[in-house]
Design a protein around this motif. Sequence first.
Motif, PDB file in Angstrom:
ATOM      1  N   MET A 198      28.821  -9.265  56.348  1.00 33.51           N
ATOM      2  CA  MET A 198      28.897 -10.266  57.402  1.00 33.51           C
ATOM      3  C   MET A 198      28.572 -11.633  56.847  1.00 33.51           C
ATOM      4  N   ALA A 199      29.185 -12.660  57.420  1.00 34.15           N
ATOM      5  CA  ALA A 199      29.024 -14.004  56.890  1.00 34.15           C
ATOM      6  C   ALA A 199      27.632 -14.552  57.184  1.00 34.15           C
ATOM      7  N   ASP A 200      27.089 -14.297  58.374  1.00 30.37           N
ATOM      8  CA  ASP A 200      25.766 -14.782  58.752  1.00 30.37           C
ATOM      9  C   ASP A 200      24.932 -13.589  59.183  1.00 30.37           C
ATOM     10  N   PRO A 201      24.039 -13.101  58.320  1.00 24.84           N
ATOM     11  CA  PRO A 201      23.275 -11.901  58.675  1.00 24.84           C
ATOM     12  C   PRO A 201      22.321 -12.098  59.845  1.00 24.84           C
ATOM     13  N   LYS A 202      22.086 -13.341  60.229  1.00 26.11           N
ATOM     14  CA  LYS A 202      21.211 -13.601  61.378  1.00 26.11           C
ATOM     15  C   LYS A 202      21.974 -14.151  62.577  1.00 26.11           C
ATOM     16  N   GLY A 203      23.305 -14.103  62.514  1.00 29.49           N
ATOM     17  CA  GLY A 203      24.102 -14.687  63.585  1.00 29.49           C
ATOM     18  C   GLY A 203      23.794 -14.104  64.947  1.00 29.49           C
ATOM     19  N   PHE A 204      23.611 -12.787  65.000  1.00 31.74           N
ATOM     20  CA  PHE A 204      23.361 -12.158  66.298  1.00 31.74           C
ATOM     21  C   PHE A 204      21.968 -12.482  66.834  1.00 31.74           C
ATOM     22  N   LEU A 205      21.086 -12.999  65.967  1.00 31.33           N
ATOM     23  CA  LEU A 205      19.744 -13.389  66.401  1.00 31.33           C
ATOM     24  C   LEU A 205      19.678 -14.850  66.822  1.00 31.33           C
ATOM     25  N   THR A 206      20.508 -15.683  66.207  1.00 27.89           N
ATOM     26  CA  THR A 206      20.395 -17.127  66.422  1.00 27.89           C
ATOM     27  C   THR A 206      21.458 -17.716  67.336  1.00 27.89           C
ATOM     28  N   THR A 207      22.550 -16.982  67.538  1.00 22.87           N
ATOM     29  CA  THR A 207      23.673 -17.525  68.308  1.00 22.87           C
ATOM     30  C   THR A 207      23.826 -16.771  69.621  1.00 22.87           C
ATOM     31  N   PRO A 208      23.764 -17.440  70.757  1.00 30.26           N
ATOM     32  CA  PRO A 208      23.968 -16.748  72.040  1.00 30.26           C
ATOM     33  C   PRO A 208      25.456 -16.488  72.294  1.00 30.26           C
ATOM     34  N   ARG A 209      25.721 -15.517  73.125  1.00 30.19           N
ATOM     35  CA  ARG A 209      27.101 -15.223  73.531  1.00 30.19           C
ATOM     36  C   ARG A 209      27.637 -16.381  74.354  1.00 30.19           C
ATOM     37  N   ARG A 210      28.845 -16.831  74.006  1.00 30.94           N
ATOM     38  CA  ARG A 210      29.507 -17.892  74.768  1.00 30.94           C
ATOM     39  C   ARG A 210      30.936 -17.481  75.053  1.00 30.94           C
ATOM     40  N   LEU A 211      31.380 -17.771  76.260  1.00 25.14           N
ATOM     41  CA  LEU A 211      32.757 -17.499  76.664  1.00 25.14           C
ATOM     42  C   LEU A 211      33.533 -18.801  76.736  1.00 25.14           C
ATOM     43  N   PRO A 212      34.848 -18.761  76.571  1.00 22.27           N
ATOM     44  CA  PRO A 212      35.630 -19.997  76.658  1.00 22.27           C
ATOM     45  C   PRO A 212      35.574 -20.570  78.061  1.00 22.27           C
ATOM     46  N   PRO A 213      35.604 -21.888  78.203  1.00 21.73           N
ATOM     47  CA  PRO A 213      35.516 -22.494  79.532  1.00 21.73           C
ATOM     48  C   PRO A 213      36.790 -22.288  80.340  1.00 21.73           C
ATOM     49  N   ARG A 214      36.605 -22.045  81.613  1.00 18.88           N
ATOM     50  CA  ARG A 214      37.733 -21.976  82.540  1.00 18.88           C
ATOM     51  C   ARG A 214      37.993 -23.347  83.152  1.00 18.88           C
ATOM     52  N   ARG A 215      39.232 -23.591  83.505  1.00 18.93           N
ATOM     53  CA  ARG A 215      39.579 -24.838  84.173  1.00 18.93           C
ATOM     54  C   ARG A 215      38.918 -24.877  85.556  1.00 18.93           C
ATOM     55  N   PRO A 216      38.681 -26.056  86.109  1.00 22.45           N
ATOM     56  CA  PRO A 216      38.071 -26.135  87.440  1.00 22.45           C
ATOM     57  C   PRO A 216      38.892 -25.369  88.474  1.00 22.45           C
ATOM     58  N   VAL A 217      38.210 -24.718  89.390  1.00 18.90           N
ATOM     59  CA  VAL A 217      38.890 -23.897  90.398  1.00 18.90           C
ATOM     60  C   VAL A 217      39.889 -24.720  91.196  1.00 18.90           C
ATOM     61  N   GLU A 218      39.490 -25.888  91.634  1.00 18.52           N
ATOM     62  CA  GLU A 218      40.369 -26.721  92.462  1.00 18.52           C
ATOM     63  C   GLU A 218      41.634 -27.120  91.722  1.00 18.52           C
ATOM     64  N   GLU A 219      41.580 -27.139  90.410  1.00 19.10           N
ATOM     65  CA  GLU A 219      42.767 -27.463  89.621  1.00 19.10           C
ATOM     66  C   GLU A 219      43.658 -26.231  89.457  1.00 19.10           C
ATOM     67  N   ARG A 220      43.062 -25.129  89.063  1.00 16.88           N
ATOM     68  CA  ARG A 220      43.878 -23.984  88.652  1.00 16.88           C
ATOM     69  C   ARG A 220      44.503 -23.219  89.809  1.00 16.88           C
ATOM     70  N   VAL A 221      43.915 -23.298  91.012  1.00 20.24           N
ATOM     71  CA  VAL A 221      44.533 -22.579  92.129  1.00 20.24           C
ATOM     72  C   VAL A 221      45.772 -23.283  92.650  1.00 20.24           C
ATOM     73  N   HIS A 222      46.072 -24.464  92.095  1.00 21.10           N
ATOM     74  CA  HIS A 222      47.283 -25.173  92.491  1.00 21.10           C
ATOM     75  C   HIS A 222      48.391 -25.050  91.451  1.00 21.10           C
TER      76      HIS A 222
END
Length: 504
Positions: free
Chosen positions: A1-25
């Motif tokens: 693995m590239a960063d042996p401490k990655g799972f300890l130092t990096t939190p899980r992040r998900l890609p951002p979704r577009r604003p609801v008012e924008e995407r429902v149109h």
Amino acid sequence: MADPKGFLTTPRRLPPRRPVEERVHDWDEVYVPGGLLPIITAQADRCMDCGIPFCHDGCPLGNLIPDWNDLVSRDDWRRASERLHATNNFPEFTGRLCPAPCESACVLAINQPAVTIKNVEVAIADRAWESGYAVPKPPERLSGRTVAVIGSGPAGLAAAQQLTRAGHTVAVYERDDRVGGLLRYGIPSFKMEKHHLDRRLWQMRAEGTKFRTGVGVGTDVDAAELRARYDALVIAVGARAWRELPVPGRELAGIHQAMEYLPLANRVQEGDYDRPPITAEGKHVVIVGGGDTGADCLGTVLRQGAASVTQLDIHPLPGDERAEDEPWPTYPKIYRMSAAHEEARELAASPEADADARLFSATTVRFEGDAPGQGRPHGRVRALRLVGTGPEGRAEAPGDGRGERVLRADLVLLALGFHGPERDRGLFGQLGLELDARGNIARDASFGTGREGIFVAGDAGRGQSLIVWAIAEGRSAAAAVDRYLAGDTALPAPVGPADRPMTA
């Protein structure tokens, strides 16, 4: 693995979704374009490169997940693409549509949030297309053998691509006017835009796969005659026989199956209609069924401008943590919020809901409507009556009207799942196929039907399942066909017909 401490130092992040008012149109995908790449390398670093990667078992394709996580963390996208495509024909499909049982089986998920495996997967797949890595791979030589594949969903497409690359001449028969099956007409564009499908079809055509659209095998073409024209036949028609709701008032107008409603909405995006023949615009909508198809209906209803929408789920509200009887690494029943549920919650689309747009532990007992008229033999639905559901799935009300709840409903969509392939295709009688006890096409350990040269792949033999299982079955069935035609095969076979997801 590239960063042996990655799972300890990096939190899980998900890609951002577009604003609801924008995407429902609009009908574009819900995520911010380009929002994944700035975070994905660090997310891949969270992979522990554990000694026994259970993600391999959670994924029926056997994806080499730690391998391509490591390569992404090192910014080696070409080799990551090679590792990914070694086990998965269509990772941009699974990366968008699969519920990711691999993440539930991630070793990190024992006591921390799992690695965002499917996001790394889709980032690799999209980067492969942008960088020109996803090139056609036509065979070096042809075998002289021919194969017909019936059905162009993920199982049929995977089988066809594998067999074409093995050197066989393959034709895919699809009864709809466009290729893709439920990928085309069942999955809304806000979950997967159709250009992802179209460019894979371009790749397959460039490799030599032929497509015959608007041909219903068993109706337009006799299935036995088709079998006689080819050296082998692969049946991949899916499990499209929908479940019914046999309650009083079902005959009222305005009550439709989800798979009557969703294809029409998708056809608007294809340019076939200016306005769908069945629309939720301005209506009070009730969706019966708490699964993914119900969520697809929910997002579609919101984009069509419904006055309100409520989704009924017969199961109780799940918790946020695994239950004791659903231990790691199985896929747990926990509370999940899809993009459509997020939209419904933010828009307050359902004043009746327990959470987002959903009412849990809800059982429909009957529909009520107005009187027949204007050429209608039945009235139009106006309300739905429901009762609470006990822990064993039984209605808690006594059945005499006491304890019932009434929801206004101008449009009702039934999303209750499926129970095998459609029986009226003509396919079964013409080929002499048999059904198993679950209503699927019976098959042996080699995906064969007991009829010479006829094989079954995907939901038609397995029953309703996930896209990742469909692709895995298509690959495995292709290996069985190749062995039948050539006497041996080098094609991978990740699953067998009797394999099932991990359960406690």
